[in-house]
Design an enzyme around this catalytic site. Structure first.
Site, PDB file in Angstrom:
ATOM      1  N   ARG A  50       0.569  -1.157  -0.212  1.00  0.00           N
ATOM      2  CA  ARG A  50       0.133  -0.042  -0.048  1.00  0.00           C
ATOM      3  C   ARG A  50       0.911   1.362   0.046  1.00  0.00           C
ATOM      4  O   ARG A  50       1.713   1.479   1.064  1.00  0.00           O
ATOM      5  CB  ARG A  50      -0.934   0.090   1.254  1.00  0.00           C
ATOM      6  CG  ARG A  50      -1.917  -1.099   1.126  1.00  0.00           C
ATOM      7  CD  ARG A  50      -2.969  -1.173   2.514  1.00  0.00           C
ATOM      8  NE  ARG A  50      -2.186  -1.480   3.656  1.00  0.00           N
ATOM      9  CZ  ARG A  50      -2.660  -1.678   4.881  1.00  0.00           C
ATOM     10  NH1 ARG A  50      -3.790  -1.273   4.939  1.00  0.00           N
ATOM     11  NH2 ARG A  50      -1.847  -1.973   5.640  1.00  0.00           N
ATOM     12  N   ASP A  52       1.631   5.658  -0.165  1.00  0.00           N
ATOM     13  CA  ASP A  52       0.978   6.751   0.353  1.00  0.00           C
ATOM     14  C   ASP A  52       0.507   7.731  -0.837  1.00  0.00           C
ATOM     15  O   ASP A  52       0.695   7.606  -1.867  1.00  0.00           O
ATOM     16  CB  ASP A  52       1.800   7.481   1.359  1.00  0.00           C
ATOM     17  CG  ASP A  52       1.788   6.501   2.620  1.00  0.00           C
ATOM     18  OD1 ASP A  52       0.987   6.136   3.040  1.00  0.00           O
ATOM     19  OD2 ASP A  52       2.981   6.808   3.516  1.00  0.00           O
ATOM     20  N   ARG A 198      11.381   6.734   3.106  1.00  0.00           N
ATOM     21  CA  ARG A 198      11.241   8.223   3.214  1.00  0.00           C
ATOM     22  C   ARG A 198      12.133   8.668   4.406  1.00  0.00           C
ATOM     23  O   ARG A 198      12.668   9.772   4.352  1.00  0.00           O
ATOM     24  CB  ARG A 198       9.710   8.668   3.177  1.00  0.00           C
ATOM     25  CG  ARG A 198       8.990   8.280   1.719  1.00  0.00           C
ATOM     26  CD  ARG A 198       7.640   8.705   1.841  1.00  0.00           C
ATOM     27  NE  ARG A 198       7.380  10.281   2.442  1.00  0.00           N
ATOM     28  CZ  ARG A 198       6.211  10.730   2.754  1.00  0.00           C
ATOM     29  NH1 ARG A 198       5.108   9.796   2.766  1.00  0.00           N
ATOM     30  NH2 ARG A 198       6.107  11.886   2.754  1.00  0.00           N
TER      31      ARG A 198
END
Length: 274
Positions: A50, A52, A198
């Protein structure tokens, strides 16, 4: 029910992320709606990872169960016919055995993070890279990255809202390379924590800018403290680029009713002319 594995490519810019959201269109909803329009049934697709809002994919993997057996190329082409209004494309589709699961069967996931490192800001790829105007030393970033390889408690690089049961993960690959003005960070693991890539990239950027040392990056990992993480890199530069699986059976497409396939082909051609 026939099960199909599909490889999906998308630009995450206009979406709320992969998963269904109440505040806007998700990639999942766009693909499910497209399948429903050609197949005439409501479906639920399941993905390998999944992503973002704003995160892109060149190789997302999903599976879907359909009531009818269609040719795999028809599933691909008919779905794409109803995705033309959004930046999503089905790259491939194949009928697989019911035991295949896009998420649970995955043994490794691969991400790339792109940093545009030049004084001038991006014009064409504004939503597809992270722009850093000051010089970054990619060699130092790579050296710092190697201190994060292997199995560790990645609490420092984990989002506060992460729902994983454990912060322990094994990072199999973390490489930094430069190609002209672009720096790419490659990360591979069986699974990642929420915002792990990230968060790591944002920390490595601090080392590349000379504000952190290689030892500082390792110390942040060892601290197991989210407050010790560097500033998190934005979603714009992150791409899901691949998902690995052990060998799995692909079913014989000759069992599919050609008459049903011709019907969908006709509907797809009609939609293409709209």
């Amino acid at each position: 029910m026939p099960r199909y594995k599909m490889v999906v490519e998308y630009d995450g810019t206009p979406f709320t992320g992969w998963q269904h959201q109440k505040n806007g269109l998700s990639v999942q909803q766009a693909v499910e709606d497209a399948i429903a329009r050609f197949a005439g049934e409501q479906v639920r697709i399941h993905c390998a990872g999944r992503t973002d809002s704003g995160v892109h994919a060149t190789h997302q993997v999903v599976h879907v169960d359909l009531e009818k057996a269609w040719r795999a190329d028809t599933v691909r082409d008919a779905t794409n016919a109803y995705l033309k209004a959004v930046p999503v494309a089905i790259l491939s589709a194949e009928m697989v055995a019911g035991g295949f699961n896009a998420r649970l069967s995955a043994i490794k996931r691969h991400y790339v993070y792109r940093i545009l490192n030049r004084r001038a800001p991006p014009a064409i790829e504004r939503s597809r890279v992270w722009h850093r105007a000051w010089p970054l030393d990619s060699a130092i970033m790579h050296e710092a990255a190697q201190t994060l390889l292997g199995q560790h408690d990645f609490t420092t690089f984990r989002a506060s809202e992460c729902q994983a049961n454990s912060p322990i993960r094994t990072l199999d690959r973390l490489e930094v390379e430069r190609d002209g003005d672009e720096i790419r960070v490659h990360a591979s693991a069986r699974s990642f924590l929420h915002h792990q890539v990230r968060s790591i990239v944002g920390t490595l950027e601090r080392a590349g800018a000379g504000r952190w040392s290689v030892a500082d990056v390792r110390a942040a990992l060892d601290a197991r403290d989210r407050k010790r993480c560097g500033p998190m890199a934005p979603s714009t530069g992150l791409y899901l680029t691949g998902v690995d699986y052990r060998p799995y059976p692909i079913l014989d497409q000759n069992v599919v009713d050609s008459g049903v396939d011709q019907q969908v082909e006709h509907e797809t051609e009609a939609h293409d002319r709209e």
